[in-house]
Design a protein around this motif. Structure first.
Motif, mmCIF file in Angstrom:
data_model
loop_
_atom_site.group_PDB
_atom_site.id
_atom_site.type_symbol
_atom_site.label_atom_id
_atom_site.label_comp_id
_atom_site.label_asym_id
_atom_site.label_seq_id
_atom_site.Cartn_x
_atom_site.Cartn_y
_atom_site.Cartn_z
ATOM 1 N N VAL A 168 -2.939 -4.317 3.052
ATOM 2 C CA VAL A 168 -2.402 -3.781 1.808
ATOM 3 C C VAL A 168 -0.943 -3.409 2.029
ATOM 4 N N VAL A 169 -0.147 -3.543 0.982
ATOM 5 C CA VAL A 169 1.271 -3.165 1.022
ATOM 6 C C VAL A 169 1.437 -1.785 0.406
ATOM 7 N N ALA A 170 2.234 -0.956 1.035
ATOM 8 C CA ALA A 170 2.511 0.386 0.521
ATOM 9 C C ALA A 170 3.980 0.708 0.748
ATOM 10 N N SER A 171 4.496 1.597 -0.080
ATOM 11 C CA SER A 171 5.863 2.067 0.104
ATOM 12 C C SER A 171 5.916 3.064 1.250
ATOM 13 N N GLY A 172 7.043 3.089 1.941
ATOM 14 C CA GLY A 172 7.204 4.045 3.027
ATOM 15 C C GLY A 172 7.172 5.478 2.546
ATOM 16 N N ASN A 173 7.427 5.700 1.250
ATOM 17 C CA ASN A 173 7.375 7.041 0.682
ATOM 18 C C ASN A 173 5.955 7.472 0.332
#
Length: 477
Positions: A168-173
Motif C-alpha cells: 500500500v502507498v501512504a504519505s510520509g505525513n
C-alpha cells in the motif's frame, strides 16, 4: 592508421553489445556486416513486480461484490513524500463496510478527482481497509524521517486505496514508527480508532495532558474501538471517565480505567445520569436520539464541549450532490452550534484525521503502558462480547471472509473462506455462525470492534476467477 582501426574496433564491439542491431564496416571492401544483438531477451536487473494480491470491489453493493485477485496493480509512488509499505497486518472498521455499500462515494470521489477529469467509476477496483502495520519498502525523494526496512503503522485515508493487499502507498505525513512493544498484528488494531478518538478529544475538544486533569468525561458507546481508546487516553491524562455501554462489556471498560459505568439496557440512561454531577466533556459515538438530551448534562457557561462522531455530512453529499450537500451540512452544523452556544455549551462534529504526528504521541502512550490494544475472546449469540481483555498473541482468532459462488444458506450467498489466517481458534465455529447471519458481514466487521488481520498467505487462499485478468506476476515477497 593503426589508431584509426583501434578506435573503430572499440566502437564496433560496443555496438555489438549495446545496440538493437550492430553494424561493422570492412575497410578494404567497404562491405557492411549486419550482426544481430548478442543478448536479446537477457536482462541483468531483477524482475519487477507489476501486480499483487488484494481483496477488492468492482462496484458498490453487498457481500457479492467482494472478490480476491492476484492481478491488482502494484502501487506506485506519485509524490516525493510518499512511501510503499509491505503490509504485515491490517484491520477492518465500520467505515469499510459502509464504503462497500457506497457510503460517502460522492464526497470521496471529489477528493480523488477534484477536476472530474476521470470517468464515473474510476475508483474501481477499490481496495478496502484503513489500518496497516508493516515495513517500508521504498521511500520518495523527500522522505527523510523514514527509510526502507523501518517498521511503521498508519491509518490510510478513505479516499486512497486500502490496506487489504500485499502493498500500500501512504504519505510520509500519515505514518509513524510502530510501537516497539506491539507486534504487527496488535499494532494494526489501533491507528484508525486511535486517530479518530484523538481528533475528537484533542483537536476538536481541545483536551490534552495539561488541561484534562480532574475533568469529568462522559463517553457514549464506550465499549467500541473509539470508546475503549478514549477511556484509556482520558485516564492517561488524569480525567474522570463515565462510560455508557452494555452490561456484557462493563467489566472490560472498568479494566480499561472507567471510573463509573452505566448500562444502557438496565433503564433510561438520562435518568441514571441525573445521579451524577455534570460533565465537562461528552464524546458521543452513538448519535441519534442521544444527541437531543445528552448536552443537558454538561456544565453551562464553563467551556464544556459536546463532540459527536455521527454526522450527516457524507450522507448529505451522497443524497443531494456535492454543492447542495455541503450547503445543507453547513446550515445544519451552524444552526446546532448557535443553538447550543446560547445554552452555554460548545457543540462540535469530529472526523477521522490521518496524522503521523498524532500517531507518534499514541505510540509513546502505548510503549509506556498507558494505552493497550483490546481484543475479545468470546462470541456470544453471534455478537462479540467478553468480560476479559487478552493479547492476540495468546488468543488469536481465525478470521474469515465471504465470497460469491457458494451454496444457499450462507448468509449473502457467500462461502466462508479464510482471508488472512493467524492461528485456528476454538471460536472459529462461533465466528462462522456470526458471519452466516443475514447481516453477517456488517455485524461481524462493523460491530463494536476492529478485526485485526495477519499478513496474507496468498498461496493458501482459494483463487477466485478474475473478470479482468492481467499478466500474472510470479514474484512473491
Amino acid at each position: 592508421m593503426y589508431l584509426k582501426m583501434h578506435l573503430f574496433s572499440r566502437r564496433a564491439y560496443s555496438g555489438l553489445l549495446f545496440s538493437p542491431g550492430s553494424m561493422a564496416t570492412c575497410l578494404r571492401s567497404s562491405k557492411s556486416l549486419i550482426e544481430p544483438r548478442l543478448y536479446r531477451n537477457i536482462s541483468l536487473s531483477c524482475q519487477r513486480c507489476t501486480v499483487m494480491a488484494s481483496w477488492i470491489i468492482d462496484r458498490y453493493g453487498r457481500n457479492d461484490v467482494l472478490r480476491f485477485t492476484n492481478n491488482m496493480m502494484f502501487p506506485v509512488i506519485h509524490f516525493p513524500n510518499e512511501v510503499i509499505i509491505k503490509v504485515h497486518a491490517a484491520s477492518l472498521n465500520p467505515i469499510d463496510v459502509n464504503m462497500r455499500n457506497g457510503y460517502g462515494a460522492a464526497a470521496l470521489n471529489v477528493k480523488r478527482d477534484p477536476l472530474k477529469l476521470k470517468s464515473t467509476g474510476s475508483e474501481f477496483p477499490l481496495t478496502l481497509g484503513r489500518d496497516v502495520s508493516g515495513v517500508i519498502m521504498e521511500c520518495g525523494l523527500n522522505v527523510s524521517y523514514f527509510k526502507p526496512g523501518d517498521e511503521v503503522w498508519a491509518a490510510i485515508p478513505p479516499w486512497k486505496q486500502g490496506t487489504i493487499s500485499e502493498f500500500v502507498v501512504a504519505s510520509g505525513n500519515e505514518i509513524s514508527h510502530k510501537p516497539k512493544c506491539l507486534s504487527h498484528m496488535e499494532a494494526a488494531s489501533l491507528p484508525y480508532v486511535g486517530l479518530t478518538a484523538w481528533s475528537a478529544i484533542n483537536q476538536i475538544g481541545g483536551l490534552n495532558q495539561d488541561n484534562c486533569s480532574g475533568k469529568r468525561i462522559l463517553i457514549f458507546g464506550a465499549s467500541g474501538g473509539v470508546g475503549t481508546f478514549a477511556i484509556q487516553l482520558m485516564k492517561a491524562w488524569g480525567g474522570h471517565v463515565t462510560a455508557v455501554c452494555s452490561q456484557d462489556a462493563s467489566s472490560l471498560v472498568k479494566k480499561l480505567g472507567a471510573d463509573d459505568v452505566i448500562d444502557y439496557k438496565s433503564g433510561d440512561v438520562a435518568e441514571q445520569l441525573k445521579m451524577f454531577p455534570l460533565f465537562d466533556f461528552i464524546l458521543d459515538n452513538v448519535g441519534g436520539p442521544t444527541e437531543k438530551w445528552s448536552p443537558d448534562f454538561l456544565k453551562k457557561w464553563s467551556g464544556a464541549t459536546y463532540v459527536t462522531l455521527v454526522t450527516p455530512f457524507l450522507l448529505n453529499v451522497d443524497r443531494l450532490g456535492v454543492a447542495d450537500g455541503m450547503l445543507q451540512t453547513g446550515v445544519t452544523i451552524g444552526t446546532k452550534a448557535v443553538k447550543h452556544l446560547c445554552k452555554g455549551i460548545h457543540y462540535r462534529w469530529a472526523f477521522f484525521t490521518p496524522s503521523g504526528q498524532s500517531l507518534d504521541e499514541i505510540a509513546k502512550l502505548v510503549d509506556s503502558g498507558k494505552v493497550v490494544h483490546s481484543y475479545y475472546n468470546a462470541l456470544k449469540n453471534g455478537h462479540p462480547g467478553s468480560d476479559e481483555r487478552v493479547h492476540l498473541a495468546q488468543y488469536p482468532v481465525f478470521r474469515q471472509w465471504s465470497i460469491p459462488g457458494a451454496p444457499e444458506g450462507t448468509g449473502r450467498k457467500g462461502k466462508m473462506i479464510p482471508l488472512y489466517t493467524t492461528f485456528q481458534s476454538q471460536h472459529t465455529t462461533s465466528l462462522v455462525k456470526c458471519l452466516r447471519k443475514e447481516t453477517g458481514f456488517a455485524r461481524c466487521l462493523a460491530g463494536r470492534y476492529n478485526l485485526a488481520l495477519s499478513r496474507p498467505r496468498m498461496e493458501a487462499i482459494p483463487r477466485v476467477d478474475d473478470p479482468h485478468p492481467r499478466t500474472p506476476c510470479h514474484w512473491r515477497p
